[in-house]
Motif scaffolding. Structure first.
Motif, PDB file in Angstrom:
ATOM      1  N   CYS A   1      62.795 -32.656 169.506  1.00  0.00           N
ATOM      2  CA  CYS A   1      62.123 -31.427 169.936  1.00  0.00           C
ATOM      3  C   CYS A   1      61.212 -31.756 171.118  1.00  0.00           C
ATOM      4  O   CYS A   1      60.410 -32.693 171.053  1.00  0.00           O
ATOM      5  CB  CYS A   1      61.302 -30.826 168.795  1.00  0.00           C
TER       6      CYS A   1
ATOM      7  N   CYS B   1      61.651 -26.459 165.633  1.00  0.00           N
ATOM      8  CA  CYS B   1      61.073 -26.738 166.941  1.00  0.00           C
ATOM      9  C   CYS B   1      60.335 -25.496 167.445  1.00  0.00           C
ATOM     10  O   CYS B   1      60.767 -24.362 167.188  1.00  0.00           O
ATOM     11  CB  CYS B   1      62.149 -27.153 167.939  1.00  0.00           C
TER      12      CYS B   1
ATOM     13  N   GLU C   1      64.820 -25.166 169.730  1.00  0.00           N
ATOM     14  CA  GLU C   1      65.995 -25.937 170.136  1.00  0.00           C
ATOM     15  C   GLU C   1      66.939 -26.217 168.977  1.00  0.00           C
ATOM     16  O   GLU C   1      68.152 -26.337 169.168  1.00  0.00           O
ATOM     17  CB  GLU C   1      65.569 -27.275 170.762  1.00  0.00           C
TER      18      GLU C   1
ATOM     19  N   ARG D   1      76.111 -26.821 171.174  1.00  0.00           N
ATOM     20  CA  ARG D   1      74.889 -27.465 171.650  1.00  0.00           C
ATOM     21  C   ARG D   1      74.993 -27.730 173.148  1.00  0.00           C
ATOM     22  O   ARG D   1      74.666 -28.796 173.650  1.00  0.00           O
ATOM     23  CB  ARG D   1      74.610 -28.752 170.885  1.00  0.00           C
TER      24      ARG D   1
END
Length: 247
Positions: free
Chosen positions: A63, A82, A86, A224
């Motif tokens: 993070c 986070c 994130e 991601r």
């Protein structure tokens, strides 16, 4: 003796030369060993740092704000760990499990099969009173939104499912009670998408060159923020990709 000493010094064999070479070699050894030790230490630190990074990447998410490590088990779990989120960004959209789909088509001839929720048995559908409304309802149950097409086909000798008639009940197909036989002896073969049908003509007729940006029919499946697989748009709501791109 003085002349001999002067001669030895002129020939490079004087006392100062004999004592200077071992000292230079000893100094070089000390510096070389020190440099070698520093290089080995740096190499060990780099290797350790690389191994630590690999371990953290496989077990934690970093993070940025606040600076902390979040275990991967807590990533994409619906809880923001986070501050900037994130750990929950770019997560796949999980679809909750619902009731089982009440319609399906077979692999061989796209034979429509409907589930009798009372008995849990599958049945083929008679072609006698089947219409476009029922075809669209069946396709919508399977996730299609395009205009369907259907036709009547003969029941094969090895068809294990009995032909039954269906009706529309709250937007879904419902199997009628046994007793009414298919008069025509045909069952429904259903096609929910017309993608891939050939018009039996050359692929280009009087066409003109087009820029690739004019037809952006390519999808990037990402996880991601990393590209995982490509996909092709085959319908307003469907993307075709490889099966190994998903767990």
């Amino acid at each position: 003796m003085n002349m001999d000493s002067a001669s030895e010094r002129l020939n490079g064999r004087g006392p100062s030369t004999r004592h200077k070479s071992p000292r230079t070699l000893e100094s070089f050894k000390r510096v070389g060993i020190l440099v070698l030790a520093v290089v080995l230490t740096l190499a060990c630190l780099v290797a350790i740092g690389f191994l630590v990074k690999v371990y953290l990447d496989h077990h934690y998410l970093f993070c940025k704000q606040p600076l902390k490590l979040v275990p991967l088990q807590r990533v994409c779990d619906g809880q923001v760990d986070c501050l900037q989120g994130e750990d929950e960004a770019n997560c796949p959209q999980w679809v909750p499990e619902g009731p089982p789909v009440g319609a399906r088509v077979s692999k061989d001839r796209s034979i429509l099969q409907v589930l009798d929720r009372n008995t849990g048995a599958w049945s083929c559908v008679c072609h006698d009173h089947f219409d476009l409304v029922l075809a669209k309802a069946a396709c919508e149950q399977m996730g299609y939104s395009s205009t369907p097409a259907f036709q009547g086909v003969e029941v094969s000798a090895g068809q294990p499912l009995p032909p039954r008639e269906v009706v529309l009940d709250n937007g879904s197909l419902r199997v009628l009670e046994p007793g009414r036989k298919c008069l025509s002896g045909l069952i429904v073969s259903l096609f929910c998408s017309n993608c891939g049908q050939s018009i039996r003509t050359p692929r280009v007729l009087g066409g003109s060159p087009a820029a690739i940006e004019a037809w952006p029919w390519q999808v990037s499946l990402q996880y991601r923020r990393e590209h995982i697989c490509g996909g092709s748009i085959i319908d307003p709501r469907w993307v075709l990709t490889a099966a190994h791109c998903f767990k």
